[in-house]
Write a protein that holds these residues in place. Structure first.
Motif, PDB file in Angstrom:
ATOM      1  N   UNK A  73      20.328  41.600  -9.778  1.00  0.00           N
ATOM      2  CA  UNK A  73      20.044  41.335  -8.099  1.00  0.00           C
ATOM      3  C   UNK A  73      21.139  41.985  -7.571  1.00  0.00           C
ATOM      4  N   UNK A  74      22.545  41.926  -8.137  1.00  0.00           N
ATOM      5  CA  UNK A  74      23.642  42.569  -7.592  1.00  0.00           C
ATOM      6  C   UNK A  74      23.504  44.054  -7.326  1.00  0.00           C
ATOM      7  N   UNK A  75      22.901  44.757  -8.290  1.00  0.00           N
ATOM      8  CA  UNK A  75      22.963  46.517  -8.393  1.00  0.00           C
ATOM      9  C   UNK A  75      21.606  46.389  -7.179  1.00  0.00           C
ATOM     10  N   UNK A  76      20.614  45.741  -7.336  1.00  0.00           N
ATOM     11  CA  UNK A  76      19.575  45.965  -6.347  1.00  0.00           C
ATOM     12  C   UNK A  76      19.990  45.826  -4.823  1.00  0.00           C
ATOM     13  N   UNK A  77      20.873  44.584  -4.368  1.00  0.00           N
ATOM     14  CA  UNK A  77      21.365  44.543  -3.425  1.00  0.00           C
ATOM     15  C   UNK A  77      22.530  45.795  -2.954  1.00  0.00           C
ATOM     16  N   UNK A  78      23.331  46.261  -3.959  1.00  0.00           N
ATOM     17  CA  UNK A  78      24.011  47.451  -3.779  1.00  0.00           C
ATOM     18  C   UNK A  78      23.358  48.707  -3.381  1.00  0.00           C
ATOM     19  N   UNK A  79      22.337  48.719  -4.119  1.00  0.00           N
ATOM     20  CA  UNK A  79      21.279  49.944  -3.972  1.00  0.00           C
ATOM     21  C   UNK A  79      20.624  50.074  -2.341  1.00  0.00           C
ATOM     22  N   UNK A  80      20.246  48.738  -2.055  1.00  0.00           N
ATOM     23  CA  UNK A  80      19.882  48.410  -0.814  1.00  0.00           C
ATOM     24  C   UNK A  80      20.718  48.907   0.676  1.00  0.00           C
ATOM     25  N   UNK A  81      21.907  48.466   0.203  1.00  0.00           N
ATOM     26  CA  UNK A  81      23.012  48.714   1.230  1.00  0.00           C
ATOM     27  C   UNK A  81      23.660  50.406   1.112  1.00  0.00           C
ATOM     28  N   UNK A  82      23.313  51.062   0.158  1.00  0.00           N
ATOM     29  CA  UNK A  82      23.928  52.281   0.128  1.00  0.00           C
ATOM     30  C   UNK A  82      22.700  53.375   0.475  1.00  0.00           C
TER      31      UNK A  82
END
Length: 241
Positions: A73-82
């Motif tokens: 979930x953390x990586x998914x959020x980071x990817x969506x914000x990048x």
């Protein structure tokens, strides 16, 4: 885990059939109505039996699964914000790694500050020949730090054996080099350089190499043939300078 789920489902199905049968009763009697809460409690007790949980994951496995789920979930959020999504996140991570690698290459490993007051000799007294033999043994194994240390000790011990240095416990490599340099001025720079090499590998956290050891060895050989320079020499008129 799948077996545990199937077993639990079978237990629930059996409990449901039992409830349905009890509610129907026989054809000659009125149907028996089982209240919902007691039926739910009976099913809960049935499912709580150990036989239905033999294939459940362990506590460590559950914690590990929760960690990977959180990380995903953390990586998914980071990817969506990048910008660029997952590809953009990968580029950012690679850039950070490249910067850290460049800093490591430029600055090197952290080094401790040298302790110049530590004594040169820390064991029982040994002769210069013994220190040289120990240095050669370390050099043969590629242990250049220890080889440099023993060769510097051999240099100082040899000067003491020749009475060019007084025997003084607790003397540091820098002190020995400075004192010997006044008696042997032609080798003063070499002695100071050898003392720095000794301090670097002993207290500074640095690593010596074969070339460093060879330089200290050449200094040792040169000092064996060196003759001291008298500070006060006789002048032609018989007066001392």
């Amino acid at each position: 885990m799948t077996g545990g789920v199937l077993t639990a489902a079978s237990a629930m199905s059996g409990a449901a059939r039992l409830t349905t049968f009890a509610s129907r009763g026989s054809g000659d009697e009125p149907p028996v109505t089982v209240p919902r809460d007691p039926a739910r409690e009976a099913a809960r007790r049935e499912l709580a039996k150990r036989m239905y949980h033999e294939n459940d994951p362990s506590l460590f496995q559950r914690a590990l699964n929760a960690f990977w789920e959180w990380l995903g979930k953390l990586l998914a959020k980071a990817a969506s914000a990048t910008p660029g999504g997952s590809l953009g996140l990968l580029v950012v991570v690679l850039c950070v790694i490249a910067v850290l690698a460049a800093l490591w290459w430029r600055l090197g490993t952290p080094r401790r500050s040298p302790v110049a007051t530590a004594p040169l000799f820390d064991e029982r007294p040994r002769t210069a020949a013994e220190h040289r033999a120990a240095a050669e043994a370390h050099a043969a194994q590629g242990h250049w730090n220890q080889a440099v240390q023993e060769r510097m000790r051999a240099i100082v011990r040899a000067l003491e054996e020749r009475a060019l240095l007084d025997v003084r416990p607790g003397r540091t490599a820098d002190e020995a080099a400075a004192e010997a340099g006044r008696t042997l001025p032609a080798h003063a720079d070499g002695l100071l350089a050898a003392a720095r090499h000794f301090d670097d590998v002993t207290y500074g956290g640095r690593t010596a190499d074969q070339q460093t050891y060879q330089r200290v060895t050449q200094l040792d050989s040169g000092l064996e043939r060196a003759r001291p320079t008298l500070v006060n020499s006789a002048a032609p008129d018989g007066k001392t300078g």
